[in-house]
Scaffold this active site. Structure first.
Site, short mmCIF file in Angstrom:
data_model
loop_
_atom_site.label_atom_id
_atom_site.label_comp_id
_atom_site.label_asym_id
_atom_site.label_seq_id
_atom_site.Cartn_x
_atom_site.Cartn_y
_atom_site.Cartn_z
N ASP A 50 3.31 9.25 11.58
CA ASP A 50 2.06 9.68 10.83
C ASP A 50 2.15 9.48 9.18
OD1 ASP A 50 -0.66 9.52 9.83
OD2 ASP A 50 -0.91 9.05 12.59
N HIS A 61 -0.39 3.93 8.95
CA HIS A 61 -0.24 5.53 9.03
C HIS A 61 1.47 5.97 9.19
CE1 HIS A 61 -3.94 7.15 10.48
NE2 HIS A 61 -4.02 6.16 10.95
N GLU A 88 -5.84 1.57 12.52
CA GLU A 88 -6.20 1.90 11.08
C GLU A 88 -5.37 1.71 10.02
OE1 GLU A 88 -9.05 5.59 11.85
OE2 GLU A 88 -6.49 6.50 11.59
#
Ligand code: TNX
Length: 773
Positions: free
Chosen positions: A202, A277, A342
């Site tokens: 991440d 990420h 995302e």
């Protein structure tokens, strides 16, 4: 035979010991059977089997030898009895039989009689699940000075409802070492889970050694240590000579994890995040992003995530393929998870490489570009003999042909994917996000937000109502997700996992018709005992008293109900300065409160609170139950309990979604309270919430005006306050004091800040009570 059973509350390794004259004569009832997850079928037999009668574990197949040895070891830990694997006919206590003819891949039949224990399963996984059931059946019986271990005679036939029963561990936001992962695998086996999804990458840390790209772990695994600050308030240092936080697994570590998982029939699925990420990767190799500029590994929250892999440059794909080559050599799993969540794709929109890619591939927007990205990776992954899983964002712009979808933003994405004929794993935030609070926020360690108590996890059903049979068949199962932004230590991680993982295990293993919350709560103490003997930290939040309140606005009496998540908890309470430990009264029904008071309550056992004491201050005032007229209506999403929310004495908690708050989005609050008669007043206070993460801000100004006729108002006071950045959740009463003044109508205005410091986002104003005195 005289049966004398004396229950003594002597706890040896946490288990209740029964004193008994005989040893295999006691017949047990289903109430003595505390298996989690609940098996499909349990039939009680006569008497029990005494473990001391046979110390041989016999196997039908050499492939079970290792398992038999592991069982012997575990039984020794639990009972101190020595077992051996072998085949001596006389001393066989436990028989393990692989039986190809059985139906269920992971199911098992377990039969205990006074003569011995027989376990049959189609696979070693099934045998292993049976062993876990057996450990939960062990009963210590006190015989004189000795403890004898017996297993109730019982026939159990069991099989899981879902083939995918998972746990995701985020080892990026905080790093958890190999020892913790190995221990967690053991704990997963206890719960009959079969998949560990490792979130290895991440923004805040790259955790897997990749030999071809050493900087991923030299640079990407380390961030400036801002652990003393709130996750969303970790500004980066200007110099780079700071203490670092981080860590990573070597390939050897990961192989050891995979091997241990395999011995427990658990599959480890690596998640190699893309295209977002991945700031940790870009900090290591800036050329992987569109702009190619140097960035640092962020120490805390980043939103939106714009530094993502460039989807135009070929070298991005070469890099990812090289990484995947090394990944598949470590992980034998059927699946590779590619993340996909995302991604804010603004850089793609202006990047010449991405624009060229879109032209060349005839892609209409950046959504389709992400879809291109994922489909291309899928081809590579498939060529390696693996299947691709991604978060539900991979639906956007078109799903890759053979992709499995992990549905996290509710179950919608999962339902849609199943409709399109794709396999689905359900991990909706509302039931599966173990980073959410599990008890009243005031009494819990800091968490990301949300509220997911044990009882709600228990209601999780991966198959969504309304799905056709065909769609439901695409639901492979469910998974708990432990994101670790707010979870810095192993013991904290365990606290968030247990016992919610027990509830989840029943949701993914047990047939719905066999699920029952009351039964689960009776079986849970036995699980707690197992956690203690396994050295696992666990939460007792389900034992916290929750206070509910309703007000009768005519009599102005507040009714307080006290409850825990379980039926029939032994709750005691005390009012005001009463000492709950010594003077606590048993709670037998709602408390009637008619004046300001402090209420304290807790669950009691053996005359002591089991866990923390819940406290609530109730403050009565002159506007209680009075009519509130809304000049600006509140937002429909946050209506509290309706038009008396602001004058009902009941205060909101730190959880903005608790139903006690009213809110306005990008608008001021403006209300008029009618006291019904002219009254002397000297203070007005407005209770507000601030939680800047989800865009909830204190008002920048609060103003009060009084009127006797409802037409002419005089301002009695104003408070202004500048905006302050604040990462914590705060509740504050904005109090306006003034010289005593007569009035009947009170106009109260709280000014919404309106300008969100994060551009493009709205500003919420949350209010729970207006106190008038
Ligand atoms: C959303 S779930 C995320 C994670 C966060 C999590 C916090 C998902 C695919 N993305 O990056 O850690 O929320 O609850």
């Amino acid at each position: 035979m005289k049966k004398v059973f004396i229950l003594i509350s002597l706890i040896v390794s946490g288990i209740l010991i029964i004193s008994c004259a005989g040893d295999n004569n006691k017949t047990f009832t289903t109430a003595d059977i505390n298996i989690i997850p609940m098996p499909n079928q349990i039939d009680m037999g006569q008497g029990s089997f005494s473990l001391s009668k046979g110390n041989i574990i016999a196997v039908s197949d050499a492939s079970l030898n290792q398992l038999a040895q592991n069982m012997a070891q575990k039984l020794k830990e639990l009972t101190a009895l020595e077992f051996k694997s072998g085949s001596n006919q006389n001393d066989v206590g436990i028989q393990l039989v692989l039986d190809e003819t059985l139906n269920s891949e992971e199911g098992y039949d377990l039969q205990v009689s006074q003569q011995g224990i027989s376990i049959k399963a189609k696979s070693t996984a099934g045998i292993q699940h049976a062993a876990q059931t057996l450990y939960q059946l062990l009963h210590p019986i006190k015989d004189g000075n000795q403890i004898k271990w017996v297993v109730p005679s019982v026939t159990i036939s069991d099989a899981p409802r879902f083939e995918y029963r998972g746990l995701m561990l985020d080892v990026s936001r905080h790093f958890f070492d190999k020892a913790f992962v190995l221990k967690t695998l053991d704990a997963m086996a206890m719960h009959k889970l079969n998949t560990l999804h490792l979130h290895l990458i991440d923004d805040q840390g790259w955790r897997i050694e990749i030999k071809k790209y050493p900087k991923l772990t030299e640079v990407g695994a380390w961030r400036n240590n801002r652990e003393d600050r709130h996750w969303n308030d970790r500004k980066e240092a200007t110099t780079d000579n700071e203490k670092k936080y981080g860590g990573y697994y070597t390939q050897e570590d990961l192989k050891e994890i995979v091997a241990h998982a395999r011995s427990l029939n658990i599959e480890v699925i690596p998640e190699i995040e893309m295209p977002a990420h991945v700031m940790s990767a870009i900090a290591s190799y800036p050329e992987l992003s569109c702009k190619g500029n140097a960035i640092v590994v962020p120490s805390g929250g980043v939103w939106p995530i714009t530094d993502i892999y460039c989807a135009g440059k070929e070298n991005t794909f070469e890099f990812l393929e090289d990484v995947l080559d090394e990944v598949v050599a470590i992980f034998p799993s059927k699946y590779i998870h590619i993340g996909g969540d995302e991604a804010t794709k603004t850089n793609w929109e202006s990047c010449p490489h991405c624009k060229k890619r879109m032209r060349d591939e005839n892609l209409h927007d950046v959504e389709e570009l992400q879809s291109y990205f994922v489909k291309r990776m899928e081809r590579y992954i498939n060529a390696k003999g693996k299947k691709l899983i991604g978060w539900d964002e991979i639906l956007e712009g078109g799903l890759a042909p053979d992709a499995t979808v992990m549905s996290w933003r509710g179950t919608k994405g999962g339902v849609e994917a199943a409709k399109q004929g794709h396999d689905v794993i359900m991990t909706p935030t509302g039931h599966c996000y173990f980073d959410y609070y599990q008890g009243p926020q005031e009494l819990e360690p800091l968490a990301i937000g949300g509220y997911l108590p044990l009882s709600k996890v228990y209601t999780f059903n991966p198959v969504v109502e309304g799905m056709s049979e065909e769609e439901a068949a695409h639901v492979l199962g469910g998974q708990a997700n432990l994101w670790t932004e707010y979870i810095p230590t192993p013991s904290h991680a365990e606290y968030m996992l247990f016992p919610r993982l027990a509830a989840l295990s029943e949701a993914v293993w047990t047939q719905p018709s066999r699920k029952d919350w009351a039964s689960f709560s009776n079986r849970l103490p036995n699980m707690f005992t197992r956690y203690e003997s396994a050295g696992l930290n666990y939460a007792k939040s389900s034992q916290l008293v929750r206070m509910g309140s309703t007000i009768d606005l005519d009599s102005k009496a507040l009714q307080i109900t006290l409850e825990t998540e379980f039926p029939n908890s032994n709750i005691r309470y005390a009012l005001n300065n009463g000492d709950i430990e010594n003077e606590g009264k048993p709670y037998n029904g709602p408390l009637n409160i008619t004046e300001s008071a402090k209420i304290k309550a807790a669950v009691f056992q053996d005359g002591k609170p089991v866990y923390k004491v819940t406290e609530k201050d109730v403050v009565f005032h002159k506007a209680v139950g009075k009519t509130v007229n809304y000049i600006i209506p509140n937002h429909e999403k946050y209506g509290g309990s309706g038009e008396t929310t602001l004058t009902d004495v009941i205060r909101g908690s730190a959880n903005f979604g608790d139903g006690k708050w009213q809110a306005w989005l990008d608008q001021d609050m403006e209300v008029v309270i009618d006291l019904g008669e002219v009254t002397e007043l000297k203070s007005i206070s407005v209770g507000c919430l601030e939680n800047q993460g989800p865009d909830i801000y204190f008002p920048i100004k609060v103003e009060a005006q009084l009127s006797s006729d409802g037409k002419h108002y005089d301002r009695v006071g104003t408070i202004s306050r500048p905006f302050e950045r604040n990462a914590e959740i705060n509740r504050r009463d904005f109090n306006i004091d003034f010289t005593p003044t007569q009035g009947r109508y009170i106009k109260v205005k709280a000014f919404n800040m309106k300008q969100n410091p994060r551009p493009g986002r709205g500003v919420w104003l949350f209010v729970d009570e207006i106190q008038v005195n």
